[in-house]
Write an enzyme that holds these catalytic residues in place. Structure first.
Site, PDB file in Angstrom:
ATOM      1  CG  HIS A  11      39.726   3.361  48.800  1.00  0.00           C
ATOM      2  ND1 HIS A  11      39.303   2.059  48.886  1.00  0.00           N
ATOM      3  CD2 HIS A  11      41.039   3.346  49.150  1.00  0.00           C
ATOM      4  CE1 HIS A  11      40.325   1.280  49.261  1.00  0.00           C
ATOM      5  NE2 HIS A  11      41.393   2.044  49.425  1.00  0.00           N
ATOM      6  CG  HIS A  66      46.420   2.661  47.983  1.00  0.00           C
ATOM      7  ND1 HIS A  66      46.824   2.855  49.278  1.00  0.00           N
ATOM      8  CD2 HIS A  66      45.133   2.218  48.069  1.00  0.00           C
ATOM      9  CE1 HIS A  66      45.844   2.534  50.104  1.00  0.00           C
ATOM     10  NE2 HIS A  66      44.793   2.154  49.397  1.00  0.00           N
ATOM     11  CD  GLU A 120      43.277  -1.518  48.883  1.00  0.00           C
ATOM     12  OE1 GLU A 120      43.155  -0.272  48.876  1.00  0.00           O
ATOM     13  OE2 GLU A 120      43.073  -2.224  49.897  1.00  0.00           O
TER      14      GLU A 120
HETATM   15 CO    CO Z   1      43.095   1.226  50.221  1.00  0.00          CO
END
Ligand code: CO
Length: 134
Positions: A7, A79, A130
């Site tokens: 994502h 992120h 991440e």
């Molecule tokens: Co995230």
């Protein structure tokens, strides 16, 4: 090491307004808001087929995205998240290569109930990364 892009997270000051834009202007499949108090955010998932966009709005007093929105009051990309098959191996490899893992350096349970860790944005060209074990 990294696999698919899981994502892209975008911090927004107004989740309802941002969701409406993605739904009405971009024609995206926009989910319902989900409050995640343990993560300090309310999130809306947008499934784009090949990945997801997550719109994040601060929730509570100590939201991890509050400082970002102070610096970027109109919102912005917060992120990107890549999948890894073995997060402990990824953490060890990154640390031995000189990259900094945020927090205490060990994975924690992320917003999807899977193990995640975050890498210092100064080590990756100003982008918070991440990693999520999938
Ligand atoms: Co995230």
């Amino acid at each position: 090491m990294i696999g698919r892009l899981n994502h892209i997270a975008i911090a927004v000051p107004d989740l309802a307004a941002a969701s409406a834009k993605y739904r009405d202007l971009l024609g995206a499949h926009v989910g319902q808001p989900q409050a995640l108090p343990e993560h300090g955010v309310t999130v809306v998932f947008i499934d784009t087929g090949n990945t997801k966009v997550e719109l994040l709005e601060p929730l509570g007093e100590r939201s991890p995205i509050a400082a970002f929105l102070d610096k970027n009051p109109s919102g912005g990309m917060h992120h990107v998240c890549f999948e890894v098959p073995d997060i402990l191996a990824a953490a060890a490899s990154l640390k031995s290569g000189g990259a900094r893992v945020l927090g205490d350096g060990t994975p924690s349970t992320g917003a999807h109930g899977r193990l995640v860790l975050f890498l210092h944005p100064k080590d990756f060209d100003g982008t918070l990364i991440e990693l999520e074990e999938v």
